[in-house]
Design a protein around this motif. Structure first.
Motif, PDB file in Angstrom:
ATOM      1  N   ALA A   1     -18.930  78.814  37.190  1.00 50.98           N
ATOM      2  CA  ALA A   1     -17.785  79.453  37.832  1.00 50.98           C
ATOM      3  C   ALA A   1     -17.066  80.374  36.863  1.00 50.98           C
ATOM      4  O   ALA A   1     -17.080  80.174  35.647  1.00 50.98           O
ATOM      5  CB  ALA A   1     -16.816  78.386  38.350  1.00 50.98           C
ATOM      6  N   THR A   2     -16.411  81.386  37.403  1.00 51.54           N
ATOM      7  CA  THR A   2     -15.621  82.317  36.604  1.00 51.54           C
ATOM      8  C   THR A   2     -14.367  81.612  36.084  1.00 51.54           C
ATOM      9  O   THR A   2     -13.791  80.757  36.753  1.00 51.54           O
ATOM     10  CB  THR A   2     -15.205  83.522  37.462  1.00 51.54           C
ATOM     11  OG1 THR A   2     -16.389  84.140  37.972  1.00 51.54           O
ATOM     12  CG2 THR A   2     -14.401  84.526  36.656  1.00 51.54           C
ATOM     13  N   VAL A   3     -13.942  81.978  34.891  1.00 53.20           N
ATOM     14  CA  VAL A   3     -12.736  81.409  34.282  1.00 53.20           C
ATOM     15  C   VAL A   3     -11.593  82.402  34.423  1.00 53.20           C
ATOM     16  O   VAL A   3     -11.768  83.614  34.220  1.00 53.20           O
ATOM     17  CB  VAL A   3     -12.970  81.066  32.804  1.00 53.20           C
ATOM     18  CG1 VAL A   3     -11.691  80.535  32.156  1.00 53.20           C
ATOM     19  CG2 VAL A   3     -14.098  80.037  32.669  1.00 53.20           C
ATOM     20  N   GLY A   4     -10.419  81.918  34.809  1.00 54.98           N
ATOM     21  CA  GLY A   4      -9.262  82.774  34.976  1.00 54.98           C
ATOM     22  C   GLY A   4      -7.986  81.989  34.753  1.00 54.98           C
ATOM     23  O   GLY A   4      -8.010  80.850  34.280  1.00 54.98           O
ATOM     24  N   PRO A   5      -6.848  82.545  35.124  1.00 53.84           N
ATOM     25  CA  PRO A   5      -5.568  81.876  34.900  1.00 53.84           C
ATOM     26  C   PRO A   5      -5.291  80.810  35.958  1.00 53.84           C
ATOM     27  O   PRO A   5      -5.957  80.756  36.997  1.00 53.84           O
ATOM     28  CB  PRO A   5      -4.560  83.018  35.007  1.00 53.84           C
ATOM     29  CG  PRO A   5      -5.208  83.971  35.979  1.00 53.84           C
ATOM     30  CD  PRO A   5      -6.680  83.910  35.692  1.00 53.84           C
ATOM     31  N   VAL A   6      -4.280  79.974  35.701  1.00 58.87           N
ATOM     32  CA  VAL A   6      -3.786  79.062  36.721  1.00 58.87           C
ATOM     33  C   VAL A   6      -3.162  79.887  37.835  1.00 58.87           C
ATOM     34  O   VAL A   6      -2.416  80.841  37.584  1.00 58.87           O
ATOM     35  CB  VAL A   6      -2.744  78.087  36.125  1.00 58.87           C
ATOM     36  CG1 VAL A   6      -2.105  77.246  37.228  1.00 58.87           C
ATOM     37  CG2 VAL A   6      -3.403  77.193  35.085  1.00 58.87           C
ATOM     38  N   ARG A   7      -3.473  79.531  39.071  1.00 63.73           N
ATOM     39  CA  ARG A   7      -2.956  80.264  40.222  1.00 63.73           C
ATOM     40  C   ARG A   7      -2.130  79.327  41.107  1.00 63.73           C
ATOM     41  O   ARG A   7      -1.840  78.187  40.716  1.00 63.73           O
ATOM     42  CB  ARG A   7      -4.121  80.905  40.975  1.00 63.73           C
ATOM     43  CG  ARG A   7      -4.821  81.970  40.121  1.00 63.73           C
ATOM     44  CD  ARG A   7      -6.294  82.126  40.436  1.00 63.73           C
ATOM     45  NE  ARG A   7      -6.522  82.901  41.648  1.00 63.73           N
ATOM     46  CZ  ARG A   7      -7.746  83.132  42.136  1.00 63.73           C
ATOM     47  NH1 ARG A   7      -8.817  82.647  41.515  1.00 63.73           N
ATOM     48  NH2 ARG A   7      -7.895  83.839  43.226  1.00 63.73           N
ATOM     49  N   ARG A   8      -1.743  79.794  42.265  1.00 62.82           N
ATOM     50  CA  ARG A   8      -0.754  79.050  43.059  1.00 62.82           C
ATOM     51  C   ARG A   8      -1.277  77.705  43.556  1.00 62.82           C
ATOM     52  O   ARG A   8      -0.518  76.750  43.710  1.00 62.82           O
ATOM     53  CB  ARG A   8      -0.308  79.898  44.252  1.00 62.82           C
ATOM     54  CG  ARG A   8       0.737  79.207  45.112  1.00 62.82           C
ATOM     55  CD  ARG A   8       1.246  80.113  46.208  1.00 62.82           C
ATOM     56  NE  ARG A   8       2.189  79.420  47.077  1.00 62.82           N
ATOM     57  CZ  ARG A   8       2.778  79.968  48.120  1.00 62.82           C
ATOM     58  NH1 ARG A   8       2.519  81.244  48.429  1.00 62.82           N
ATOM     59  NH2 ARG A   8       3.612  79.264  48.868  1.00 62.82           N
ATOM     60  N   TYR A   9      -2.574  77.615  43.825  1.00 67.74           N
ATOM     61  CA  TYR A   9      -3.145  76.382  44.361  1.00 67.74           C
ATOM     62  C   TYR A   9      -4.227  75.850  43.436  1.00 67.74           C
ATOM     63  O   TYR A   9      -5.010  76.622  42.862  1.00 67.74           O
ATOM     64  CB  TYR A   9      -3.729  76.619  45.756  1.00 67.74           C
ATOM     65  CG  TYR A   9      -2.681  76.983  46.784  1.00 67.74           C
ATOM     66  CD1 TYR A   9      -1.959  75.999  47.453  1.00 67.74           C
ATOM     67  CD2 TYR A   9      -2.395  78.323  47.056  1.00 67.74           C
ATOM     68  CE1 TYR A   9      -0.978  76.340  48.383  1.00 67.74           C
ATOM     69  CE2 TYR A   9      -1.417  78.667  47.989  1.00 67.74           C
ATOM     70  CZ  TYR A   9      -0.713  77.664  48.649  1.00 67.74           C
ATOM     71  OH  TYR A   9       0.251  78.004  49.556  1.00 67.74           O
ATOM     72  N   VAL A  10      -4.263  74.526  43.301  1.00 72.00           N
ATOM     73  CA  VAL A  10      -5.315  73.883  42.521  1.00 72.00           C
ATOM     74  C   VAL A  10      -6.111  72.985  43.457  1.00 72.00           C
ATOM     75  O   VAL A  10      -5.538  72.250  44.271  1.00 72.00           O
ATOM     76  CB  VAL A  10      -4.736  73.077  41.334  1.00 72.00           C
ATOM     77  CG1 VAL A  10      -3.744  72.016  41.792  1.00 72.00           C
ATOM     78  CG2 VAL A  10      -5.877  72.415  40.534  1.00 72.00           C
ATOM     79  N   HIS A  11      -7.439  73.082  43.372  1.00 68.85           N
ATOM     80  CA  HIS A  11      -8.335  72.255  44.168  1.00 68.85           C
ATOM     81  C   HIS A  11      -9.026  71.259  43.238  1.00 68.85           C
ATOM     82  O   HIS A  11      -9.605  71.642  42.223  1.00 68.85           O
ATOM     83  CB  HIS A  11      -9.397  73.105  44.871  1.00 68.85           C
ATOM     84  CG  HIS A  11      -8.849  74.011  45.934  1.00 68.85           C
ATOM     85  ND1 HIS A  11      -8.310  75.244  45.644  1.00 68.85           N
ATOM     86  CD2 HIS A  11      -8.747  73.845  47.279  1.00 68.85           C
ATOM     87  CE1 HIS A  11      -7.917  75.817  46.777  1.00 68.85           C
ATOM     88  NE2 HIS A  11      -8.167  74.991  47.776  1.00 68.85           N
ATOM     89  N   ASP A  12      -8.950  69.980  43.618  1.00 66.66           N
ATOM     90  CA  ASP A  12      -9.616  68.909  42.870  1.00 66.66           C
ATOM     91  C   ASP A  12     -10.907  68.568  43.618  1.00 66.66           C
ATOM     92  O   ASP A  12     -10.876  67.898  44.652  1.00 66.66           O
ATOM     93  CB  ASP A  12      -8.697  67.689  42.796  1.00 66.66           C
ATOM     94  CG  ASP A  12      -9.288  66.557  41.955  1.00 66.66           C
ATOM     95  OD1 ASP A  12     -10.401  66.727  41.414  1.00 66.66           O
ATOM     96  OD2 ASP A  12      -8.621  65.510  41.842  1.00 66.66           O
TER      97      ASP A  12
END
Length: 431
Positions: free
Chosen positions: A295-306
């Protein structure tokens, strides 16, 4: 338990003892034993009946109402397949054209019974005499003695040329001690025999531990990880003609089948529906892929999926990220971040309200300011113990929050979140 005790339990006197034991199972064991003795049940029979009653009580979570008539051992129950998982496996075998099956190391018969219910003739082989006798008794209790027969013997000596398919769930606990075996070469039957089955039988399925090293997966086999209600319960290798994709994550949960975006009627790759008379079957959600994508790596965004543990163990996080338009915040941590909730059966979604470099003092102050008295704590890539952190936070207040302990770009981080309602749970509750 030995064969004589099993035989005693199957007499009218034994059936009465089992019925009496069922009435007192789950309470104080000394009081239960005293109750049976006062009813005139001999000590040895009372002990065997109480053991069976307690095992049956524990087995309801795996086998449902059928557990009430089964004969069980502790080790056998621990390794036995859940009924809903065994039923789906049987359906897939039936859909592939399998009509006769060798269950090599059939244990208590959980998988064999499911296959027999699906119309497959099953020949079970079990090395332990007591377990083999229990499997035969379970077939009789289920009314399937004509479809599932058991012989006590060496699974490696069975003539598999006479069947369409082979299923093997090698024993992963040591006889007598019940201790887990982590070396596949010490399984029974041994790993080299198990992996060679695919070369001898055109349809072969092997049940393995969920923690199986991917390096042990035979070339050309499909590796599937299965979770039920969010709990990772098993992995299986589909070999020969049964292999359809390199990796599969199967998530069983209440509600109708949906796709990755929770659209009802979305694809479920399973080739046949569940039609077993065991009540409402969980919906099957399946994610497939190579297991080799990143997967691509990026910043923390509004939603997190576990992601569901089946997705993580199947190495399908990248495939899920693609469907959710999500990225990782750390290449080694399987949390996915997105700008939209993208509800999915393959992950729990939380809305991120705060991102903090981990500091107990700062986190405590923030939660106190918001009146948070209850927290759900999730973690990946963190050495912190959730219960100790909960005590150290000294929470007080009427509000609730979710905390995600993780790493972002290698740095210890805590995400303060609030849950996003799961459309599947809402629809299941409404139904």
């Amino acid at each position: 338990m030995d064969l004589d005790q099993l035989a005693a339990l199957r007499t009218p006197e034994g059936s009465a003892a089992l019925a009496a034991a069922t009435e007192v199972a789950g309470g104080d064991p000394l009081a239960a034993a005293a109750a049976l003795r006062s009813a005139g049940v001999p000590a040895g029979l009372a002990a065997a009946a109480l053991t069976q009653a307690e095992l049956r009580r524990r087995a309801v979570g795996k086998f449902g109402p059928a557990a009430a008539g089964m004969f069980l051992t502790r080790a056998g129950l621990e390794q036995a397949t859940r009924e809903v998982v065994a039923a789906r496996r049987a359906d897939r075998l039936r859909a592939a054209g399998v009509r006769t099956l060798a269950d090599l190391g059939c244990g208590l018969g959980a998988d064999a019974l499911a296959a027999a219910r699906a119309g497959i003739r099953v020949y079970g082989v079990e090395a332990d005499p007591v377990t083999a006798a229990m499997a035969a008794a379970n077939a009789e209790a289920a009314g399937l003695t004509g479809e599932f027969t058991v012989e006590c013997g060496d699974a490696t000596a069975f003539d598999v040329s006479a069947v369409d398919a082979a299923f093997c769930d090698p024993a992963r606990r040591r006889a007598g001690t019940g201790r887990r075996i982590f070396d596949p070469n010490a399984y029974s039957p041994p790993w080299d025999f198990v992996t060679a089955l695919a070369e001898r039988v055109p349809h072969t399925v092997v049940k393995v531990a969920p923690g199986l090293d991917h390096a042990l997966i035979p070339a050309g086999a499909e590796a599937e990880w299965v979770s039920v209600g969010g709990d990772l319960v098993e992995a299986a290798l589909w070999c020969g003609r049964l292999a359809e994709v390199p990796r599969r994550a199967t998530v069983l949960k209440e509600g109708p089948p949906v796709n990755a975006f929770c659209i009802a009627g979305g694809p479920c790759n399973h080739p046949a529906p569940c039609d077993h008379p065991a009540g409402r079957q969980p919906a099957c959600h399946q994610l497939t892929g190579s297991g080799a994508e990143e997967a691509t790596v990026g910043p923390v965004r509004r939603y997190v999926h576990d992601p569901d543990p089946a997705v993580v163990r199947a190495h399908l996080v990248a495939e899920l990220a693609g469907e959710l338009d999500a990225t990782l915040a750390d290449p080694s941590i399987a949390y996915l971040y997105a700008d939209a909730p993208g509800a999915t059966p393959f992950a729990r979604c939380l809305e991120v309200t705060d991102v903090l470099p981990f500091s107990l003092k700062r986190l405590r102050a923030l939660l106190r300011e918001r009146g948070v008295g209850r927290v759900e704590i999730r973690k990946r890539g963190s050495a912190l113990e959730p219960e100790r952190l909960r005590r150290d936070l000294r929470l007080a207040g009427p509000q609730a929050a979710s905390l995600v302990l993780t790493r972002v770009a290698g740095a210890p981080t805590v995400l303060v979140c609030r849950p996003v309602p799961d459309p599947l749970d809402q629809e299941a509750a409404a139904g």
